[in-house]
Design a protein around this motif. Sequence first.
Motif, PDB file in Angstrom:
ATOM      1  N   ARG A   1       0.857  -1.175   0.000  1.00 37.28           N
ATOM      2  CA  ARG A   1       0.000   0.000   0.000  1.00 37.28           C
ATOM      3  C   ARG A   1       0.899   1.234   0.000  1.00 37.28           C
ATOM      4  O   ARG A   1       1.874   1.277   0.737  1.00 37.28           O
ATOM      5  CB  ARG A   1      -0.852  -0.038   1.277  1.00 37.28           C
TER       6      ARG A   1
ATOM      7  N   VAL B   1       1.216   5.184   0.783  1.00 39.17           N
ATOM      8  CA  VAL B   1       0.549   6.222   1.571  1.00 39.17           C
ATOM      9  C   VAL B   1       1.220   7.560   1.280  1.00 39.17           C
ATOM     10  O   VAL B   1       2.433   7.692   1.395  1.00 39.17           O
ATOM     11  CB  VAL B   1       0.665   5.908   3.081  1.00 39.17           C
TER      12      VAL B   1
ATOM     13  N   THR C   1       2.015  11.403   2.187  1.00 37.38           N
ATOM     14  CA  THR C   1       2.072  12.244   3.389  1.00 37.38           C
ATOM     15  C   THR C   1       2.197  13.705   2.965  1.00 37.38           C
ATOM     16  O   THR C   1       2.560  13.987   1.824  1.00 37.38           O
ATOM     17  CB  THR C   1       3.306  11.907   4.254  1.00 37.38           C
TER      18      THR C   1
ATOM     19  N   ARG D   1      -5.386  -5.846   8.018  1.00 31.77           N
ATOM     20  CA  ARG D   1      -5.541  -5.105   9.266  1.00 31.77           C
ATOM     21  C   ARG D   1      -4.243  -4.391   9.648  1.00 31.77           C
ATOM     22  O   ARG D   1      -4.247  -3.211  10.001  1.00 31.77           O
ATOM     23  CB  ARG D   1      -5.992  -6.060  10.379  1.00 31.77           C
TER      24      ARG D   1
ATOM     25  N   LYS E   1      -3.755  -1.403   7.384  1.00 30.06           N
ATOM     26  CA  LYS E   1      -4.734  -0.346   7.658  1.00 30.06           C
ATOM     27  C   LYS E   1      -4.340   0.433   8.917  1.00 30.06           C
ATOM     28  O   LYS E   1      -4.334   1.664   8.923  1.00 30.06           O
ATOM     29  CB  LYS E   1      -6.127  -0.983   7.832  1.00 30.06           C
ATOM     30  N   GLU E   2      -3.979  -0.295   9.956  1.00 31.57           N
ATOM     31  CA  GLU E   2      -3.583   0.371  11.206  1.00 31.57           C
ATOM     32  C   GLU E   2      -2.324   1.209  11.013  1.00 31.57           C
ATOM     33  O   GLU E   2      -2.214   2.321  11.525  1.00 31.57           O
ATOM     34  CB  GLU E   2      -3.365  -0.664  12.317  1.00 31.57           C
TER      35      GLU E   2
ATOM     36  N   GLU F   1      -1.264   2.558   8.225  1.00 27.15           N
ATOM     37  CA  GLU F   1      -1.591   3.722   7.412  1.00 27.15           C
ATOM     38  C   GLU F   1      -2.240   4.823   8.267  1.00 27.15           C
ATOM     39  O   GLU F   1      -1.880   5.995   8.162  1.00 27.15           O
ATOM     40  CB  GLU F   1      -2.521   3.320   6.266  1.00 27.15           C
ATOM     41  N   GLU F   2      -3.185   4.420   9.113  1.00 31.02           N
ATOM     42  CA  GLU F   2      -3.857   5.408   9.973  1.00 31.02           C
ATOM     43  C   GLU F   2      -2.846   6.128  10.867  1.00 31.02           C
ATOM     44  O   GLU F   2      -2.927   7.328  11.084  1.00 31.02           O
ATOM     45  CB  GLU F   2      -4.923   4.714  10.825  1.00 31.02           C
ATOM     46  N   GLU F   3      -1.891   5.353  11.363  1.00 34.86           N
ATOM     47  CA  GLU F   3      -0.887   5.928  12.264  1.00 34.86           C
ATOM     48  C   GLU F   3       0.005   6.928  11.510  1.00 34.86           C
ATOM     49  O   GLU F   3       0.383   7.968  12.058  1.00 34.86           O
ATOM     50  CB  GLU F   3      -0.054   4.789  12.861  1.00 34.86           C
TER      51      GLU F   3
ATOM     52  N   HIS G   1      -0.900   8.744   8.901  1.00 32.91           N
ATOM     53  CA  HIS G   1      -1.706   9.956   8.690  1.00 32.91           C
ATOM     54  C   HIS G   1      -1.737  10.803   9.967  1.00 32.91           C
ATOM     55  O   HIS G   1      -1.577  12.010   9.929  1.00 32.91           O
ATOM     56  CB  HIS G   1      -3.126   9.585   8.272  1.00 32.91           C
ATOM     57  N   LYS G   2      -1.929  10.113  11.112  1.00 37.95           N
ATOM     58  CA  LYS G   2      -2.024  10.828  12.382  1.00 37.95           C
ATOM     59  C   LYS G   2      -0.734  11.581  12.677  1.00 37.95           C
ATOM     60  O   LYS G   2      -0.751  12.742  13.071  1.00 37.95           O
ATOM     61  CB  LYS G   2      -2.308   9.807  13.505  1.00 37.95           C
ATOM     62  N   ARG G   3       0.395  10.929  12.455  1.00 34.99           N
ATOM     63  CA  ARG G   3       1.673  11.528  12.874  1.00 34.99           C
ATOM     64  C   ARG G   3       2.239  12.543  11.884  1.00 34.99           C
ATOM     65  O   ARG G   3       3.123  13.309  12.224  1.00 34.99           O
ATOM     66  CB  ARG G   3       2.720  10.434  13.077  1.00 34.99           C
TER      67      ARG G   3
END
Lengths: 261, 261
Positions: A189, A191, A193, A246, A249-250, A252-254, A256-258
Amino acid sequence: MARIEIIAIGRELLKGQVLDTNSHWLAQQLASLGGQVKRMVAVDDDVEQISQELRRAMDQGTRFIFTLGGMGPTFDDQTLAGVARATGRSLVLDPRALEFVRGRYGHFQQQGYVDSAEMTPEREKMAWLPEGALMLPNPVGAAPGVWLELVSCHIISLPGVPREMKAIFEQEVLGRLRQLLGTHCYLERVVRTPLKDESQLTRILGELRERFPQVYFKSKPRYFGRDVELEVCLTASGQERSEVERWLKEAEEEIHKRTAG
Amino acid sequence: MARIEIIAIGRELLKGQVLDTNSHWLAQQLASLGGQVKRMVAVDDDVEQISQELRRAMDQGTRFIFTLGGMGPTFDDQTLAGVARATGRSLVLDPRALEFVRGRYGHFQQQGYVDSAEMTPEREKMAWLPEGALMLPNPVGAAPGVWLELVSCHIISLPGVPREMKAIFEQEVLGRLRQLLGTHCYLERVVRTPLKDESQLTRILGELRERFPQVYFKSKPRYFGRDVELEVCLTASGQERSEVERWLKEAEEEIHKRTAG
């Protein structure tokens, strides 16, 4: 994961006359099967060098070794001689391969691609295979592929013309390889930034690596510029697709958050 | 001719995520300088594997070894650590390189490419070079190239971002290399024939090889088809341009004569 190496053969690669898209294509296929390509090498049309590379790969415990190119009728097509030398075997005239090559030239003559279907020494050369090897029919060209199974590894030799290489891989190699590698799920995947600077991104990825040991994070190196948005490539593999999904996905979310401004 | 090897570094190559156009471009440049690339290899971002490939190249008497990629600020940029290990040197903080990297980030901040010009450990990492190495300024990016001269060979390390690799090669490597390789003329010529069948062409080329030992003949493998016209690539090199041109011209005329319907 099974260790794999790819050996591309041909002086045209070393002289920069031909860009080696074959190894790249094959590496993609193998990655998606869960195979682990550890090394890709390009060498000259030279029996000793081909044999040396094969021996190195075998010494490293490589389970699947692919050779690409050097399977045709010309004097500088030396791949199978290299395979024979590396494995201490002779080249023998394979009856099935001979019948195959003869059939192909018959077909090409009918199509008007060649003037004669006669079996010249140059054409017969393609039917001389390392002893014990399996001939892989070439649905597009005349040179068959070759699968040699040894105790510790498999050597799979494919021609260098891209459409022949791909056709043999898809029709003859893929199914066998899937069985040998077992079911395995590999996902990747990319991502994006908002970061522009790799030296900043690398610190964040360092922390994520500890938190997600199953995921491989690789930032894509980019030039510097005002509009650059750095990307991170995430890859993971495992037995269960749902699990691999899973993790990604987790992760990737992390990211985006950071990296959120 | 001087033996050359190219080592491309990066897992993205082995996974088939990135097509290695760098090695291809560099091989072209080196061929046109009369250099002889004998091997191109792609390996993982791993200090031990990088070091192993360098040692193999040195053991073969390679005079110029190029490494491509793995020079950036991220944790998986391991090339210089590999060079250090292979040559038994330490990585040391190079004052010129440090000044260079600092200057680049200052410039990038002014341009709005990065938020801060602060020298973080990730940025400083790019200024740690193998002891005794020469820093090659990067006119495009932040990671300098590195030229390490040893008794028996030169190891030249360039970043993997194509425009950075090319810029450093053109500005810093080309001139030095030309001096070391000496003047040398290398020419290539592609000749189209009316033949459709490589197994027929190869016989003619066999005879020509005996007659023109200075010329390397390579038929370009093609698929079979009615409209195929096989091409032959001729290459030759020597001290005098006029001489090399004459060989190629005579060889080309002979091909036309022998393949004319």
